[in-house]
Scaffold this motif. Structure first.
Motif, PDB file in Angstrom:
ATOM      1  N   ASN A 262      54.513  -6.849  36.578  1.00 43.28           N
ATOM      2  CA  ASN A 262      55.320  -6.962  35.367  1.00 43.28           C
ATOM      3  C   ASN A 262      56.226  -5.750  35.208  1.00 43.28           C
ATOM      4  N   HIS A 265      59.295  -5.348  37.614  1.00 48.11           N
ATOM      5  CA  HIS A 265      60.500  -6.135  37.356  1.00 48.11           C
ATOM      6  C   HIS A 265      61.009  -6.010  35.926  1.00 48.11           C
ATOM      7  N   PHE A 266      60.126  -5.624  35.009  1.00 47.91           N
ATOM      8  CA  PHE A 266      60.518  -5.445  33.613  1.00 47.91           C
ATOM      9  C   PHE A 266      59.946  -4.117  33.109  1.00 47.91           C
ATOM     10  N   GLN A 268      60.446  -2.278  30.728  1.00 47.63           N
ATOM     11  CA  GLN A 268      60.177  -2.191  29.293  1.00 47.63           C
ATOM     12  C   GLN A 268      58.828  -2.809  28.923  1.00 47.63           C
ATOM     13  N   HIS A 332      55.573 -12.479  30.321  1.00 49.44           N
ATOM     14  CA  HIS A 332      56.512 -12.114  31.372  1.00 49.44           C
ATOM     15  C   HIS A 332      55.872 -12.062  32.758  1.00 49.44           C
ATOM     16  N   ALA A 336      57.863 -12.377  36.162  1.00 48.66           N
ATOM     17  CA  ALA A 336      57.810 -11.325  37.177  1.00 48.66           C
ATOM     18  C   ALA A 336      57.466 -11.909  38.547  1.00 48.66           C
TER      19      ALA A 336
END
Length: 471
Positions: A262, A265-266, A268, A332, A336
């Protein structure tokens, strides 16, 4: 087939019958881009009467129909085959919320209604529609019913089947069954509603439904907690069920590997718990009493969990925005995985009493036979639903790895599921992905009963053929 297309024009305006490749293509590939088919046409009806007329024409001309909603499924259940002789019947234009019955606490919706739109309409009337999925901004209630979708609130409110009181269905003969009764008790013979929920459009096409509503909670508290082992997360679940009872509305488990992916790729979505522990659990309590009451209950249970060494860290969301961030972390993970590349998915259910054994033994077997793979394990721990997914080793081509190893990995994981008396499909359905494995999983008697139902309700085999069960 030209005669059939001309007959369709007597039912629908030309702009709702798509025959050009550039117009059809968005409807022909599933969300995971695993399956791509061809279609004679894509048709977009607006009413149940139009659906019925289309099905009657299909029955006369022996044209197969693939019902389709938001096109967010994982098992290829809404994708046509490669023959080019089937039609896709997309229900997105059937998106009217017909009624909210405040006194009966029900909402009547058409199959093409976006799930989030139903949630928002209910909330505007101070009601909760509790079905909640990562794809709720695009999935449709007809597809949710057709696959008996689960989601994050199953622990408290049940699957989509448990939220449905009545259906409107178009049969394989092109007849309309109006079962849109908002009754919580109706003991008059066979429960026809339950035949169609979860049948993935193979027995009839759901065009509308009466769904349950609940009073909107006035207080919700969300927390992330760290645990070192599977057994700790299960013991923690038992503690929350005992202390919070029906106030427990969410209990989601995420492994270290899933949250590492997670964050990759993200960024935040980084885990706020120290060091991204082996297991992170997202817990939500909801109530109709004051926020102070729920917060105090949550803190009391967490204190007990700390004292029992079930958890090593905890973060309570201080506001709605932070709570949403916690939920977005969970939601997410699937995105991901998509960003990382194609992976081998297993949407399974395991009895909680066998969960520790399943995870430990299956992890060991997978890693021994397929060195370097990444196990992205997360899910709805409260109901035993795991998304047990296998990603190739870092640096290995995903498509090549999956092509070579898909069958042996599936066989290994599903053998472990059978050993634990679990299910090979928890909430995503069967579609075409699990068609071949269903017979062995269900057993000969159950599989023959399913085929008998299919033959009885769809003798021409025109409704989503070669999905769920083949005849």
């Amino acid at each position: 087939m030209q005669i059939f297309l001309e007959q369709l024009h007597q039912v629908l305006d030309q702009k709702y019958i798509l025959t050009e490749d550039q117009d059809k293509n968005p409807y022909l590939t599933d969300w995971r881009k695993r399956y791509t088919g061809k279609a004679l046409a894509v048709v977009l009806p607006r009413t149940a009467q139009e659906v019925a007329q289309i099905i009657r024409l299909c029955a006369i001309n022996q044209v197969a129909v693939v019902p389709q909603g938001g096109h967010t499924g994982f098992c290829g259940g809404a994708t046509p085959d490669s023959s080019g002789k089937q039609i896709v019947l997309n229900l997105k234009r059937m998106n009217t919320i017909r009624e909210i019955d405040v006194a009966n606490q029900t909402i009547t919706v058409e199959a093409g209604c976006i799930l989030q739109a139903i949630q928002e309409k209910a909330a505007a009337q101070d009601f909760l529609f509790p079905l909640s999925l990562g794809a709720e901004g695009s999935c449709m209630i007809g597809g949710n019913l057709a696959t008996n979708a689960g989601g994050t609130n199953v622990l408290r409110y049940g699957n989509t089947r448990d939220l449905c009181l009545g259906l409107e269905v178009v049969t394989a003969k092109g007849e309309i069954w109006n079962g849109l009764k908002g009754l919580r008790k109706d003991n008059t013979g066979y429960d026809l509603r339950d035949l169609f929920i979860g049948s993935e459009g193979t027995l009839g096409i759901i065009t509308a439904a009466v769904m349950k509503l609940y009073p909107l909670p006035i207080s919700q508290w969300t927390t992330l907690v760290a645990a070192d082992s599977v057994v700790s997360t299960i013991t923690l679940l038992n503690l929350f069920q005992k202390r919070a009872t029906s106030l427990l509305t969410g209990f989601e488990m995420m492994t270290q590997e899933s949250l590492d992916l997670n964050e990759k790729h993200f960024p935040q979505m980084a885990n706020p718990l120290k060091g991204n522990p082996p297991y992170t659990v997202l817990i939500e309590l909801s109530d109709h009493e004051s926020e102070a009451h729920v917060r105090q209950l949550l803190e009391t249970i967490l204190e007990e969990a700390f004292e029992a060494s079930l958890i090593t860290d905890a973060v309570i969301a201080n506001n709605l925005a932070q709570a949403n961030t916690f939920w977005h972390m969970r939601e997410h993970i699937t995105l991901a995985q998509a960003e990382e590349g194609a992976n081998l998915k297993h949407d399974i259910t395991i009895p909680l009493s066998a969960l520790e054994s399943f995870i430990e033994e299956t992890d060991a077997l997978v890693r021994a036979k397929f060195p370097g793979v990444r196990i992205i394990n997360f899910g709805h721990l409260g109901d035993g639903n795991l998304h047990y997914n296998i990603a190739p080793p870092i640096g290995v081509d995903h498509k090549a790895f999956n092509l070579t190893n898909e069958k042996p990995i599936h066989e290994l994981v599903y053998a472990q599921v059978e050993r634990c008396q679990g299910s090979i499909s928890a909430e995503h359905g069967v579609g075409q992905l699990k068609l071949e494995g269903l017979r062995a999983h269900k057993g000969e008697v159950a599989h023959e009963l399913m085929k008998t139902l299919k033959r009885a309700l769809d003798p021409q085999n025109i409704l989503n053929p070669h999905k769920v069960v083949s005849i």
